[in-house]
Design a protein around this motif. Structure first.
Motif, PDB file in Angstrom:
ATOM      1  N   MET A 114       0.840  -1.180   0.000  1.00 28.67           N
ATOM      2  CA  MET A 114       0.000   0.000   0.000  1.00 28.67           C
ATOM      3  C   MET A 114       0.884   1.242   0.000  1.00 28.67           C
ATOM      4  O   MET A 114       2.017   1.198   0.425  1.00 28.67           O
ATOM      5  CB  MET A 114      -0.886  -0.041   1.252  1.00 28.67           C
ATOM      6  N   PHE A 115       0.348   2.331  -0.452  1.00 25.16           N
ATOM      7  CA  PHE A 115       1.110   3.565  -0.533  1.00 25.16           C
ATOM      8  C   PHE A 115       0.666   4.547   0.542  1.00 25.16           C
ATOM      9  O   PHE A 115      -0.446   4.487   1.045  1.00 25.16           O
ATOM     10  CB  PHE A 115       0.972   4.196  -1.920  1.00 25.16           C
ATOM     11  N   ASP A 116       1.543   5.462   0.887  1.00 20.44           N
ATOM     12  CA  ASP A 116       1.304   6.454   1.931  1.00 20.44           C
ATOM     13  C   ASP A 116       0.651   7.687   1.314  1.00 20.44           C
ATOM     14  O   ASP A 116       1.297   8.443   0.601  1.00 20.44           O
ATOM     15  CB  ASP A 116       2.630   6.814   2.597  1.00 20.44           C
ATOM     16  N   ARG A 117      -0.622   7.902   1.588  1.00 20.13           N
ATOM     17  CA  ARG A 117      -1.377   9.022   1.013  1.00 20.13           C
ATOM     18  C   ARG A 117      -0.891  10.376   1.509  1.00 20.13           C
ATOM     19  O   ARG A 117      -1.163  11.396   0.903  1.00 20.13           O
ATOM     20  CB  ARG A 117      -2.859   8.865   1.327  1.00 20.13           C
ATOM     21  N   GLU A 118      -0.174  10.386   2.621  1.00 18.75           N
ATOM     22  CA  GLU A 118       0.342  11.634   3.184  1.00 18.75           C
ATOM     23  C   GLU A 118       1.778  11.918   2.736  1.00 18.75           C
ATOM     24  O   GLU A 118       2.383  12.885   3.185  1.00 18.75           O
ATOM     25  CB  GLU A 118       0.276  11.592   4.714  1.00 18.75           C
ATOM     26  N   ARG A 119       2.291  11.090   1.867  1.00 21.16           N
ATOM     27  CA  ARG A 119       3.669  11.257   1.399  1.00 21.16           C
ATOM     28  C   ARG A 119       3.797  12.510   0.535  1.00 21.16           C
ATOM     29  O   ARG A 119       2.973  12.780  -0.328  1.00 21.16           O
ATOM     30  CB  ARG A 119       4.093  10.042   0.594  1.00 21.16           C
ATOM     31  N   GLU A 120       4.854  13.261   0.766  1.00 24.02           N
ATOM     32  CA  GLU A 120       5.100  14.469  -0.006  1.00 24.02           C
ATOM     33  C   GLU A 120       5.619  14.061  -1.385  1.00 24.02           C
ATOM     34  O   GLU A 120       6.625  13.372  -1.499  1.00 24.02           O
ATOM     35  CB  GLU A 120       6.111  15.346   0.727  1.00 24.02           C
ATOM     36  N   ILE A 121       4.928  14.498  -2.412  1.00 23.25           N
ATOM     37  CA  ILE A 121       5.290  14.151  -3.782  1.00 23.25           C
ATOM     38  C   ILE A 121       6.060  15.297  -4.434  1.00 23.25           C
ATOM     39  O   ILE A 121       7.125  15.110  -4.994  1.00 23.25           O
ATOM     40  CB  ILE A 121       4.036  13.826  -4.619  1.00 23.25           C
ATOM     41  N   ASN A 138       7.029  22.372  -3.619  1.00 24.94           N
ATOM     42  CA  ASN A 138       5.788  23.089  -3.315  1.00 24.94           C
ATOM     43  C   ASN A 138       5.067  22.510  -2.099  1.00 24.94           C
ATOM     44  O   ASN A 138       3.945  22.907  -1.799  1.00 24.94           O
ATOM     45  CB  ASN A 138       4.842  23.042  -4.522  1.00 24.94           C
ATOM     46  N   SER A 139       5.695  21.569  -1.411  1.00 21.20           N
ATOM     47  CA  SER A 139       5.125  20.913  -0.227  1.00 21.20           C
ATOM     48  C   SER A 139       3.717  20.373  -0.490  1.00 21.20           C
ATOM     49  O   SER A 139       2.781  20.642   0.265  1.00 21.20           O
ATOM     50  CB  SER A 139       5.094  21.881   0.960  1.00 21.20           C
ATOM     51  N   ARG A 140       3.577  19.606  -1.571  1.00 21.56           N
ATOM     52  CA  ARG A 140       2.278  19.013  -1.916  1.00 21.56           C
ATOM     53  C   ARG A 140       2.320  17.514  -1.667  1.00 21.56           C
ATOM     54  O   ARG A 140       3.222  16.816  -2.118  1.00 21.56           O
ATOM     55  CB  ARG A 140       1.939  19.267  -3.381  1.00 21.56           C
ATOM     56  N   HIS A 141       1.316  17.038  -0.947  1.00 19.47           N
ATOM     57  CA  HIS A 141       1.206  15.624  -0.610  1.00 19.47           C
ATOM     58  C   HIS A 141       0.317  14.898  -1.605  1.00 19.47           C
ATOM     59  O   HIS A 141      -0.475  15.513  -2.323  1.00 19.47           O
ATOM     60  CB  HIS A 141       0.658  15.471   0.805  1.00 19.47           C
ATOM     61  N   GLY A 159       9.967   6.519  -7.511  1.00 17.75           N
ATOM     62  CA  GLY A 159       8.754   6.268  -8.269  1.00 17.75           C
ATOM     63  C   GLY A 159       7.531   6.993  -7.736  1.00 17.75           C
ATOM     64  O   GLY A 159       6.493   7.011  -8.369  1.00 17.75           O
ATOM     65  N   TYR A 160       7.629   7.572  -6.549  1.00 20.35           N
ATOM     66  CA  TYR A 160       6.527   8.372  -6.017  1.00 20.35           C
ATOM     67  C   TYR A 160       6.546   9.706  -6.755  1.00 20.35           C
ATOM     68  O   TYR A 160       7.318  10.596  -6.418  1.00 20.35           O
ATOM     69  CB  TYR A 160       6.678   8.596  -4.508  1.00 20.35           C
ATOM     70  N   SER A 161       5.712   9.818  -7.767  1.00 17.04           N
ATOM     71  CA  SER A 161       5.773  10.959  -8.655  1.00 17.04           C
ATOM     72  C   SER A 161       4.370  11.447  -9.018  1.00 17.04           C
ATOM     73  O   SER A 161       3.366  10.809  -8.694  1.00 17.04           O
ATOM     74  CB  SER A 161       6.513  10.563  -9.932  1.00 17.04           C
ATOM     75  N   LEU A 162       4.321  12.558  -9.706  1.00 15.31           N
ATOM     76  CA  LEU A 162       3.046  13.083 -10.200  1.00 15.31           C
ATOM     77  C   LEU A 162       2.408  12.106 -11.168  1.00 15.31           C
ATOM     78  O   LEU A 162       1.191  11.913 -11.152  1.00 15.31           O
ATOM     79  CB  LEU A 162       3.266  14.437 -10.875  1.00 15.31           C
ATOM     80  N   ALA A 163       3.222  11.477 -12.000  1.00 16.19           N
ATOM     81  CA  ALA A 163       2.707  10.492 -12.950  1.00 16.19           C
ATOM     82  C   ALA A 163       2.051   9.323 -12.212  1.00 16.19           C
ATOM     83  O   ALA A 163       0.995   8.830 -12.623  1.00 16.19           O
ATOM     84  CB  ALA A 163       3.831   9.993 -13.854  1.00 16.19           C
TER      85      ALA A 163
END
Length: 73
Positions: free
Chosen positions: A1-8, A12-15, A58-62
């Motif tokens: 599972m992935f961390d929904r609160e992870r900063e991507i 710009n400090s966007r999670h 791999g934790y990216s906008l894509a």
């Protein structure tokens, strides 16, 4: 599972959860649309968040866009 609160988007400090909400709100379907959207304000500085992730993990906008399209986020 992935961390929904992870900063991507570190610059710009966007999670993950905030980016997903913006994608849904504006019905964004492509990475280009996401990068051009001024309300989301992501990926406009260091650009490492576009494809590979800030830490090359791999934790990216894509990835966030893909998870929203799959309705997993």
């Amino acid at each position: 599972m992935f961390d929904r609160e992870r900063e991507i988007c570190v610059c710009n400090s966007r999670h993950m959860q905030e980016i997903a909400a913006c994608i849904k709100k504006h019905e964004i379907t492509t990475l280009e649309e996401l990068l051009e959207n001024e309300e989301c304000n992501v990926g406009d500085k260091c650009e490492s968040c576009h494809e590979d992730g800030f830490n090359n993990d791999g934790y990216s906008l894509a990835m966030v866009l893909s998870l929203v399209k799959q309705r997993r986020l």
